[in-house]
Motif scaffolding. Structure first.
Motif, PDB file in Angstrom:
ATOM      1  N   TRP A  64       0.842  -1.201   0.000  1.00 12.13           N
ATOM      2  CA  TRP A  64       0.000   0.000   0.000  1.00 12.13           C
ATOM      3  C   TRP A  64       0.877   1.251   0.000  1.00 12.13           C
ATOM      4  O   TRP A  64       0.603   2.210  -0.723  1.00 12.13           O
ATOM      5  CB  TRP A  64      -0.904  -0.013   1.236  1.00 12.13           C
ATOM      6  CG  TRP A  64      -1.734   1.229   1.382  1.00 12.13           C
ATOM      7  CD1 TRP A  64      -2.893   1.532   0.740  1.00 12.13           C
ATOM      8  CD2 TRP A  64      -1.442   2.347   2.245  1.00 12.13           C
ATOM      9  NE1 TRP A  64      -3.356   2.764   1.140  1.00 12.13           N
ATOM     10  CE2 TRP A  64      -2.493   3.294   2.061  1.00 12.13           C
ATOM     11  CE3 TRP A  64      -0.427   2.646   3.149  1.00 12.13           C
ATOM     12  CZ2 TRP A  64      -2.528   4.506   2.751  1.00 12.13           C
ATOM     13  CZ3 TRP A  64      -0.459   3.846   3.830  1.00 12.13           C
ATOM     14  CH2 TRP A  64      -1.506   4.758   3.627  1.00 12.13           C
ATOM     15  N   LEU A  90      -3.573  -6.471  -5.260  1.00 13.10           N
ATOM     16  CA  LEU A  90      -4.769  -5.667  -5.525  1.00 13.10           C
ATOM     17  C   LEU A  90      -4.687  -4.324  -4.806  1.00 13.10           C
ATOM     18  O   LEU A  90      -5.061  -3.287  -5.361  1.00 13.10           O
ATOM     19  CB  LEU A  90      -6.020  -6.436  -5.093  1.00 13.10           C
ATOM     20  CG  LEU A  90      -6.257  -7.780  -5.794  1.00 13.10           C
ATOM     21  CD1 LEU A  90      -7.480  -8.477  -5.204  1.00 13.10           C
ATOM     22  CD2 LEU A  90      -6.428  -7.585  -7.294  1.00 13.10           C
ATOM     23  N   ARG A  94      -4.694  -0.755  -6.765  1.00 14.42           N
ATOM     24  CA  ARG A  94      -5.738   0.217  -6.414  1.00 14.42           C
ATOM     25  C   ARG A  94      -5.122   1.523  -5.909  1.00 14.42           C
ATOM     26  O   ARG A  94      -5.618   2.616  -6.202  1.00 14.42           O
ATOM     27  CB  ARG A  94      -6.676  -0.378  -5.365  1.00 14.42           C
ATOM     28  CG  ARG A  94      -7.855   0.520  -5.000  1.00 14.42           C
ATOM     29  CD  ARG A  94      -8.823  -0.150  -4.056  1.00 14.42           C
ATOM     30  NE  ARG A  94      -9.608  -1.186  -4.733  1.00 14.42           N
ATOM     31  CZ  ARG A  94      -9.467  -2.490  -4.523  1.00 14.42           C
ATOM     32  NH1 ARG A  94      -8.550  -2.936  -3.667  1.00 14.42           N
ATOM     33  NH2 ARG A  94     -10.215  -3.362  -5.168  1.00 14.42           N
ATOM     34  N   SER A  95      -4.024   1.405  -5.175  1.00 17.57           N
ATOM     35  CA  SER A  95      -3.385   2.590  -4.594  1.00 17.57           C
ATOM     36  C   SER A  95      -2.746   3.483  -5.649  1.00 17.57           C
ATOM     37  O   SER A  95      -2.621   4.690  -5.451  1.00 17.57           O
ATOM     38  CB  SER A  95      -2.324   2.170  -3.572  1.00 17.57           C
ATOM     39  OG  SER A  95      -2.901   1.408  -2.525  1.00 17.57           O
ATOM     40  N   LYS A  97      -3.976   4.237  -8.521  1.00 14.65           N
ATOM     41  CA  LYS A  97      -5.074   5.075  -9.025  1.00 14.65           C
ATOM     42  C   LYS A  97      -4.900   5.438 -10.507  1.00 14.65           C
ATOM     43  O   LYS A  97      -5.129   6.588 -10.923  1.00 14.65           O
ATOM     44  CB  LYS A  97      -5.219   6.349  -8.184  1.00 14.65           C
ATOM     45  CG  LYS A  97      -5.598   6.078  -6.735  1.00 14.65           C
ATOM     46  CD  LYS A  97      -5.777   7.371  -5.951  1.00 14.65           C
ATOM     47  CE  LYS A  97      -6.194   7.072  -4.511  1.00 14.65           C
ATOM     48  NZ  LYS A  97      -6.377   8.329  -3.727  1.00 14.65           N
ATOM     49  N   ASN A 101      -6.430  -0.110 -15.881  1.00 14.00           N
ATOM     50  CA  ASN A 101      -5.755  -1.262 -15.301  1.00 14.00           C
ATOM     51  C   ASN A 101      -6.020  -2.469 -16.188  1.00 14.00           C
ATOM     52  O   ASN A 101      -7.184  -2.815 -16.440  1.00 14.00           O
ATOM     53  CB  ASN A 101      -6.259  -1.554 -13.886  1.00 14.00           C
ATOM     54  CG  ASN A 101      -5.912  -0.445 -12.908  1.00 14.00           C
ATOM     55  OD1 ASN A 101      -4.809   0.105 -12.945  1.00 14.00           O
ATOM     56  ND2 ASN A 101      -6.845  -0.104 -12.031  1.00 14.00           N
ATOM     57  N   LEU A 111     -11.792  -3.687 -10.479  1.00 15.29           N
ATOM     58  CA  LEU A 111     -10.550  -2.919 -10.495  1.00 15.29           C
ATOM     59  C   LEU A 111      -9.951  -2.874 -11.897  1.00 15.29           C
ATOM     60  O   LEU A 111      -9.325  -1.890 -12.284  1.00 15.29           O
ATOM     61  CB  LEU A 111      -9.558  -3.547  -9.508  1.00 15.29           C
ATOM     62  CG  LEU A 111      -8.144  -2.937  -9.426  1.00 15.29           C
ATOM     63  CD1 LEU A 111      -8.224  -1.483  -8.972  1.00 15.29           C
ATOM     64  CD2 LEU A 111      -7.284  -3.762  -8.461  1.00 15.29           C
TER      65      LEU A 111
END
Length: 306
Positions: A64, A90, A94-95, A97, A101, A111
């Motif tokens: 993250w 994942l 997601r981090s 942004k 994707n 996602l």
């Protein structure tokens, strides 16, 4: 942004063409890659890659954090063609942004807004499909080697030992089922000497197994570069070989990139329908032998050598 933190050298070699082909068609595009500590030296040597992000820890929070760091660079596209994604993967994606994707067999996850359907084609075709989705033209899928640093000591070794016809053989793979036993190693040397009495036999090595090989193999039947430390050394050792023999590992992909004749060993439960994603690309020069559980099941006398 490419997610390539699996730490596998073979994966780096096989997918190396994508960075070159992106820069050919769109030189201004900024390419970033998320890598593992053990393979970052490979990616650093590729001048087509602009930024590297190293996953120092394999924990969800660490992923993250690195995703948050990458997000500040405002990447537009993330490509991760890993078949089985972990939660940390994942979280990382997601981090970041990114607006786009691209994943493999991930249409069940919101996602990913682009997805490559599951298939049994070579992995390079999956990367090509991902770039086609972004509007790229057809490309060359041949592997690119990084800028290999000059090793004077290795160059001298090659001049003294490898100017004549020689066979390169590797006895080890990453998993235990890919490793030939000492008895099988000796059997290999005996068979190669019998079939190719005029050729030198180069036994490929790496730091963890060099002493083991020297103590178990019969002296005078092979040559070895004891100071092999990186894959760069192995690339140079394979470069002029007339034949490369190896379990499924990065050495197979190096030999394939050089278009060398290859004898390779892969595990499969169904030899009539093997998993094709990581097979060598030069199929015309390759003989593949399959085993079900362990490479030592293979009868070396049954291998066709000439």
């Amino acid at each position: 942004m490419f997610i390539r933190h699996d730490g596998k050298i073979g994966d780096f070699i096989v997918s190396s063409f994508v960075y070159r082909e992106i820069k050919k068609q769109y030189p201004h595009i900024h390419i970033g890659v998320v890598v593992a500590p053990e393979t970052q030296y490979l990616f650093k040597s590729d001048s087509n890659i602009d930024s590297l992000y190293v996953t120092r820890k394999r924990a969800l929070f660490a992923f993250w954090q690195i995703g948050r760091k990458i997000a500040k660079e405002h990447y537009d596209i993330v490509i991760d063609l890993t078949e089985f994604l972990r939660n940390r993967d994942l979280v990382l994606i997601r981090s970041v942004k990114a607006a786009i994707n691209i994943g493999y067999q991930q249409n069940h996850l919101k996602l990913f807004n682009y997805n490559i359907a599951a298939n049994n084609e070579h992995i390079t075709l999956d990367y090509e499909k991902a770039l086609f989705m972004l509007g790229f033209e057809p490309m060359q899928r041949c592997c690119s080697f990084p800028n290999i640093p000059h090793n004077k000591e290795l160059a001298i070794f090659c001049q003294q030992n490898l100017t004549c016809d020689y066979i390169a053989i590797n006895f080890f793979g990453a998993a235990n089922h890919k490793k030939f036993t000492s008895i099988k190693q000796i059997e290999w040397l005996s068979r190669l000497k019998a079939v190719y009495p005029k050729k030198k036999i180069l036994v490929l090595t790496f730091p963890k197994v060099t002493q083991e090989l020297k103590s178990s193999l019969p002296a005078g039947q092979y040559i070895i570069y004891e100071n092999t430390n990186t894959i760069f050394d192995t690339i140079e050792l394979i470069r002029n070989a007339s034949l490369v023999i190896s379990p499924d590992t990065s050495i197979v992909h190096i030999a394939s990139a050089f278009n060398k004749p290859i004898i390779a060993f892969y595990m499969t439960s169904d030899p009539t329908n093997p998993y094709c994603k990581w097979l060598p690309m030069n199929n015309q020069n390759t003989s593949i032998y399959y085993y079900q559980h362990n490479i030592n099941e293979i009868d070396i006398k049954s291998i066709k050598l000439n």
